[in-house]
Design an enzyme around this catalytic site. Structure first.
Site, PDB file in Angstrom:
ATOM      1  N   HIS A  31      39.298 -44.862 -26.396  1.00  0.00           N
ATOM      2  CA  HIS A  31      38.042 -45.600 -26.263  1.00  0.00           C
ATOM      3  C   HIS A  31      38.307 -46.768 -25.300  1.00  0.00           C
ATOM      4  O   HIS A  31      39.159 -47.603 -25.593  1.00  0.00           O
ATOM      5  CB  HIS A  31      37.607 -46.182 -27.607  1.00  0.00           C
ATOM      6  N   ASP A  63      29.273 -38.549 -30.761  1.00  0.00           N
ATOM      7  CA  ASP A  63      29.980 -39.745 -31.235  1.00  0.00           C
ATOM      8  C   ASP A  63      29.829 -39.887 -32.762  1.00  0.00           C
ATOM      9  O   ASP A  63      30.792 -39.734 -33.486  1.00  0.00           O
ATOM     10  CB  ASP A  63      29.488 -41.009 -30.512  1.00  0.00           C
ATOM     11  N   ASP A  70      33.959 -39.287 -39.914  1.00  0.00           N
ATOM     12  CA  ASP A  70      33.284 -40.126 -40.918  1.00  0.00           C
ATOM     13  C   ASP A  70      31.858 -40.476 -40.489  1.00  0.00           C
ATOM     14  O   ASP A  70      30.954 -40.541 -41.310  1.00  0.00           O
ATOM     15  CB  ASP A  70      34.105 -41.393 -41.238  1.00  0.00           C
ATOM     16  N   HIS A 103      33.215 -38.459 -34.309  1.00  0.00           N
ATOM     17  CA  HIS A 103      33.964 -39.078 -35.420  1.00  0.00           C
ATOM     18  C   HIS A 103      33.557 -38.416 -36.723  1.00  0.00           C
ATOM     19  O   HIS A 103      32.363 -38.386 -37.060  1.00  0.00           O
ATOM     20  CB  HIS A 103      33.665 -40.575 -35.495  1.00  0.00           C
ATOM     21  N   GLU A 163      33.977 -49.413 -23.288  1.00  0.00           N
ATOM     22  CA  GLU A 163      32.756 -49.145 -24.058  1.00  0.00           C
ATOM     23  C   GLU A 163      32.015 -50.448 -24.332  1.00  0.00           C
ATOM     24  O   GLU A 163      30.795 -50.514 -24.219  1.00  0.00           O
ATOM     25  CB  GLU A 163      33.111 -48.460 -25.393  1.00  0.00           C
ATOM     26  N   GLY A 186      38.417 -48.662 -32.119  1.00  0.00           N
ATOM     27  CA  GLY A 186      38.281 -50.001 -32.706  1.00  0.00           C
ATOM     28  C   GLY A 186      37.906 -51.042 -31.673  1.00  0.00           C
ATOM     29  O   GLY A 186      37.591 -50.716 -30.523  1.00  0.00           O
TER      30      GLY A 186
HETATM   31 ZN   LIG Z   1      33.847 -43.048 -30.488  1.00  0.00          ZN
END
Ligand SMILES: [Zn+2]
Length: 371
Positions: A227, A307, A39, A37, A230, A200
């Site tokens: 995703h 990640d 950010d 990711h 998880e 999310g």
């Molecule tokens: Zn992720």
């Protein structure tokens, strides 16, 4: 016969003598990061500088005080606590310069540990403002990645995240921008938008609610990952598989359902694992219970990824080393690094080209280690 090729065993001959030597080999081994990711990959020092430049007040003024607030420690209690970091980081990434810098520095960090190709994902709606469009956000990231390729030789692609918590209208904005930017020919020569993801809170928002987006992506030949599995159960995993995703983000809960695991093996859908991330977000109770080794031994295709390298304070070499503590051999890891190339969202000819490069580099690296 074991699903993992005996050819990999040859690489085991390069048995390094010390931990430092092992770490060096893992660092220099050619790698890809396919679940990263943007950010969450920001360097803490960059967070501080971006805030200063934008006159944004942070809850801490020095790097020492800031790090505990933007890096999730081992005491993190849940994915929710993990996600609480983003309100500090995201407001800093709402202009072209900031996003370009984030993308460029990601390439720089990848180059430092011989990650040759990175697929950076982000949800452009989170970066957009009234004056800064979703399209402009994508453009800025691509520009940073282009500079990263030019200066550091790291090839890359962008995966656009739809968010489970976003309205259908916002997800439509992200989807349409992705569709417009996507080209099937996006390859190694130039960074491009290469696929979609859904991210999310999967406990609150089931995957099937977003089925139309996955179906539309498939219709346009846009590869998707999701995703799933998880944080909770396997329902989202089943849904993602039924939507014919090319990869699964994490999928740790697959361990709860051996029949579904066999199905994943049969389909050959790889899992994008982030071991330390899974421990920190409590996707698994602790490191020792992480199912990645058992998945691998059962023939599930696994890939190892960072990640959130910034928020967790790790790099991919750290993840490879952690995998060793869980029972992977150097040969296993070299095989995983190589096979991960096959799962990139790239045209087949580019994957093949990259694979040949990896093979040649690995031969040189392990040949030297053997000498
Ligand atoms: Zn992720």
């Amino acid at each position: 016969m074991s699903p993992h090729k005996p050819a990999a065993a040859k690489r085991d001959e390069a048995s390094p003598r010390t931990t430092a030597e092992m770490r060096r080999l893992l660092r220099e081994m050619p790698k890809v990061d396919i679940h990263c990711h943007l950010d969450g990959s920001l360097r803490p020092a960059t967070v501080l500088e971006l805030a200063k430049e934008r006159k944004v007040k942070l809850p801490a003024a020095t790097l020492k005080d800031l790090i505990p607030l933007i890096q999730v420690s081992q005491s993190c209690q849940s994915l929710k606590e993990f996600l609480d970091v983003f309100p500090i980081i995201l407001p800093l990434l709402r202009d072209a310069r900031a996003l370009e810098r984030a993308a460029y520095e990601l390439c720089e960090d990848c180059a430092a540990e011989n990650i040759r190709h990175v697929e950076a994902r982000f949800a452009p709606v989170l970066n957009a403002t009234a004056k800064f469009t979703v399209e402009a956000a994508l453009e800025a990231v691509l520009k940073g990645l282009e500079r990263g390729l030019k200066d550091h030789g790291v090839t890359s692609g962008v995966i656009v995240c739809l968010m489970r918590s976003h309205s259908p209208k916002d997800n439509r904005r992200a989807f349409d921008a992705m569709k417009k930017a996507y080209r099937e020919s996006n390859g190694l020569a130039e960074p491009g938008v290469v696929g979609m993801d859904l991210a999310g809170d999967e406990a609150r928002y089931p995957t099937m609610e977003y089925a139309d987006f996955f179906e539309e992506a498939r219709k346009f030949g846009i590869p998707a990952t999701c995703h799933a599995g998880e944080t909770v159960g396997t329902a989202n995993l089943r849904a993602a598989l039924s939507l014919e995703v090319r990869r699964i983000g994490h999928g740790t809960h697959l361990m709860e359902d051996p029949a579904l695991q066999q199905e994943v093996v049969r389909l050959g859908v790889p899992l994008e694992i982030g071991i330390t991330s899974n421990v920190r977000t409590k996707s698994v109770p602790d490191l020792a219970s992480h199912p990645v080794t058992s998945f691998y031994r059962s023939g599930v295709k696994v890939t190892l990824n960072t990640d959130y390298r910034g928020i967790i304070g790790i790099d991919l070499t750290h993840e490879f080393e952690t995998a060793m503590h869980l029972g992977f051999s150097l040969a296993d890891l070299a095989g995983i690094a190589l096979d991960s190339v096959d799962h990139l969202f790239l045209p087949a000819a580019d994957r093949e080209r990259l694979r040949r490069r990896f093979e040649a580099e690995s031969r040189a690296l392990f040949g030297k280690a053997n000498a």
